[in-house]
Design a protein around this motif. Structure first.
Motif, PDB file in Angstrom:
ATOM      1  N   VAL A  86      22.478  22.314  38.246  1.00 12.14           N
ATOM      2  CA  VAL A  86      22.436  24.167  36.700  1.00 12.14           C
ATOM      3  C   VAL A  86      22.403  24.857  38.583  1.00 12.14           C
ATOM      4  O   VAL A  86      22.386  24.808  38.953  1.00 12.14           O
ATOM      5  N   ASP A  87      23.651  25.686  37.724  1.00 14.09           N
ATOM      6  CA  ASP A  87      23.846  26.470  38.266  1.00 14.09           C
ATOM      7  C   ASP A  87      23.203  27.422  37.345  1.00 14.09           C
ATOM      8  O   ASP A  87      23.078  28.136  36.449  1.00 14.09           O
ATOM      9  N   ILE A  88      22.272  28.215  38.449  1.00 13.44           N
ATOM     10  CA  ILE A  88      20.818  29.386  37.906  1.00 13.44           C
ATOM     11  C   ILE A  88      20.963  31.416  38.316  1.00 13.44           C
ATOM     12  O   ILE A  88      22.127  30.725  39.114  1.00 13.44           O
ATOM     13  N   ALA A 139      26.840  37.591  36.870  1.00 10.51           N
ATOM     14  CA  ALA A 139      27.723  37.187  35.951  1.00 10.51           C
ATOM     15  C   ALA A 139      27.399  35.917  35.684  1.00 10.51           C
ATOM     16  O   ALA A 139      27.453  35.556  34.653  1.00 10.51           O
ATOM     17  N   THR A 140      26.410  34.946  36.338  1.00  9.94           N
ATOM     18  CA  THR A 140      26.190  34.164  34.915  1.00  9.94           C
ATOM     19  C   THR A 140      24.648  34.446  34.945  1.00  9.94           C
ATOM     20  O   THR A 140      23.850  35.307  35.186  1.00  9.94           O
ATOM     21  N   ILE A 141      24.619  34.255  32.761  1.00 10.44           N
ATOM     22  CA  ILE A 141      23.065  34.503  32.724  1.00 10.44           C
ATOM     23  C   ILE A 141      23.081  33.159  32.268  1.00 10.44           C
ATOM     24  O   ILE A 141      21.764  32.741  32.617  1.00 10.44           O
ATOM     25  N   LYS A 165      27.496  31.142  44.097  1.00 10.19           N
ATOM     26  CA  LYS A 165      26.291  29.901  42.864  1.00 10.19           C
ATOM     27  C   LYS A 165      27.552  29.408  41.827  1.00 10.19           C
ATOM     28  O   LYS A 165      27.776  28.044  42.217  1.00 10.19           O
ATOM     29  N   SER A 166      28.319  30.103  41.548  1.00 11.91           N
ATOM     30  CA  SER A 166      29.229  28.913  40.296  1.00 11.91           C
ATOM     31  C   SER A 166      30.070  28.447  41.081  1.00 11.91           C
ATOM     32  O   SER A 166      30.847  27.471  39.929  1.00 11.91           O
ATOM     33  N   THR A 167      30.930  29.135  42.299  1.00 16.43           N
ATOM     34  CA  THR A 167      32.543  28.815  42.618  1.00 16.43           C
ATOM     35  C   THR A 167      31.549  27.518  43.398  1.00 16.43           C
ATOM     36  O   THR A 167      32.502  26.389  43.609  1.00 16.43           O
ATOM     37  N   VAL A 218      33.767  27.315  34.891  1.00 19.68           N
ATOM     38  CA  VAL A 218      33.042  28.544  34.952  1.00 19.68           C
ATOM     39  C   VAL A 218      33.530  29.797  35.018  1.00 19.68           C
ATOM     40  O   VAL A 218      34.008  29.848  35.646  1.00 19.68           O
ATOM     41  N   LEU A 219      31.868  30.713  34.502  1.00 17.78           N
ATOM     42  CA  LEU A 219      32.925  31.977  34.990  1.00 17.78           C
ATOM     43  C   LEU A 219      32.770  32.864  36.810  1.00 17.78           C
ATOM     44  O   LEU A 219      31.104  32.075  36.981  1.00 17.78           O
ATOM     45  N   ILE A 220      33.329  32.718  37.326  1.00 17.09           N
ATOM     46  CA  ILE A 220      33.369  33.143  38.549  1.00 17.09           C
ATOM     47  C   ILE A 220      33.865  34.651  38.763  1.00 17.09           C
ATOM     48  O   ILE A 220      34.795  34.955  38.559  1.00 17.09           O
TER      49      ILE A 220
HETATM   50 MG   LIG Z   1      27.318  33.192  39.141  1.00 13.26          MG
END
Ligand SMILES: [Mg+2]
Ligand SMILES: Nc1nc2c(ncn2[C@@H]2O[C@H](COP(=O)(O)OP(=O)(O)OP(=O)(O)O)[C@@H](O)[C@H]2O)c(=O)[nH]1
Length: 360
Positions: free
Chosen positions: A71-73, A35-37, A15-17, A27-29
């Motif tokens: 929005v990366d959830i 990983a995503t909070i 998702k973050s990728t 962003v943190l990948i």
């Molecule tokens: Mg993520």
């Protein structure tokens, strides 16, 4: 119109990728679940060749494309609606968006952790949908209690709402997404008013590996059946994320190495527009050429409101010409001379690609 799309899916599926590929934001990948909070938010401008051609035609000083907010959830897991994983925190983020973009992992790679060991597109897709359905069921039952007691006092509107909720609950109990059930207008309205999650239009992105370019990988029969009318795209997200850091020429060379002709990311915004029933119209002049987003079937005064809240009430008429007809005419004056610019009134339904000048 601010359009907001939430990227959802299991943890560690890309998702973050995808968010990075779309927005080019760092962003943190990371190769670990959750990983995503806190959600990452980024704006993507919609690439539209028509807009650029019109701007060149009008020698515009400014070009303003339409924009979509992504929005990366945080990742969801089975049981999330009851607090598992990062639990319910995700829900408030999902409530805020207009549409959901669900990432489903297809690529096999034992080095990248999968919460259920190996990816299984159908199962993983169902896990996420079920969490959304369960949450909606909980919300619906709470609403039923509240509205049910109001209905007992004889309030006719509440009695009707109560009936609508009953059917909504029925659909959810069968494990179905509300967006895939043929809701009546009244039911759809309730689902929207109370911000139920599964009424939101969904778009699925299968994160395929660089070895499974879209021509080859196709969802299996069962998965196709479950997708129904939900549009889907197969995108090697890892490749697009790398390409996002390159110059266009270099990026296209890189893509061609794995057999993709051009950025599959443009397809995401286009599919989102299609899914949400949105179209684009343009205004153009020396000052600026701009793309505006409105709902399909909107009438001319409503389109005016996209530009300025006053425009809907003060609308007198619109001068309209399809973008390509305008280009062929050589100039606005030329188009007028040849009778190619139509004068339209309040009842005109705006078409995708119209260039409009409002008279107020
Ligand atoms: Mg993520
Ligand atoms: N091989 C391969 N790895 C990928 C691809 N997409 C993502 N990854 C890797 O998978 C891991 C997880 O990616 P993220 O984008 O952080 O996943 P996420 O879905 O945001 O995960 P959470 O935030 O934890 O829910 C990272 O190590 C990525 O480099 C892909 O298309 N191919």
């Amino acid at each position: 119109m601010g359009l907001k799309i939430g990227i959802i899916g299991l943890p560690n599926v890309g998702k973050s990728t995808l968010f990075h590929a779309l927005t080019k934001q760092e962003v943190l990948i990371a190769n670990y679940p959750f990983a995503t909070i806190d959600p990452n938010v980024g704006v993507v401008t919609v690439r539209d060749e028509r807009l650029l051609k019109l701007a060149r035609f009008s020698h515009s000083k400014k070009v303003i494309p339409a924009a979509i907010e992504f929005v990366d959830i945080a990742g969801l897991v089975g049981g999330a609606s009851e607090g598992a994983g990062l639990g319910n925190a995700f829900l408030s983020h999902i409530r805020e968006v207009d549409a959901l973009c669900q990432v489903v992992r297809v690529f096999q790679n034992s080095d990248i952790i999968h919460v259920a060991e190996t990816p299984d597109a159908l199962r993983d897709f169902e896990i996420i949908n079920l969490e959304l359905v369960l949450k909606d069921l909980e919300t619906t039952m709470k609403l039923q209690e509240k509205i049910g007691s109001e209905a007992r006092s004889g309030d006719k509107k509440k009695i009707e709402e109560s009936e609508d909720l009953k059917r909504i609950k029925h659909i959810l109990e069968a494990g179905r997404l509300l967006s895939q059930a043929n809701l009546s207008d009244a039911e759809g309205k309730i689902a929207g008013t109370y911000n139920l999650l599964t009424i939101k239009p969904m778009l699925v992105i299968f994160n395929i590996s660089d070895k499974e370019v879209s021509e080859i990988w196709q969802p299996g029969e069962d998965l196709m059946k479950r997708l129904g009318d939900i549009p889907y795209l197969s995108i090697p997200i890892g490749i697009e994320s790398e390409a996002a850091t390159m110059e266009e020429v270099q990026a296209n060379e890189f893509r061609s190495l794995v057999g993709i002709s051009s950025s599959s990311l443009d397809l995401v915004t286009r599919a989102a527009y299609g899914r949400l029933g949105l179209i684009t119209f343009f205004t153009t002049g020396e000052d600026e050429t701009r793309a505006w987003t409105i709902e399909k079937d909107a009438k001319a005064p409503r389109a005016g409101r996209a530009i300025h809240s006053d425009f809907e009430d003060k609308f007198i008429r619109a001068e309209v010409i399809p973008w390509d007809a305008l280009l062929r005419s050589g100039s606005w004056a030329g188009a007028k001379e040849h009778g190619r610019i139509r004068i339209e009134g309040k009842e005109y339904t705006v078409k995708d690609g119209d260039v409009i000048e409002f008279r107020i």
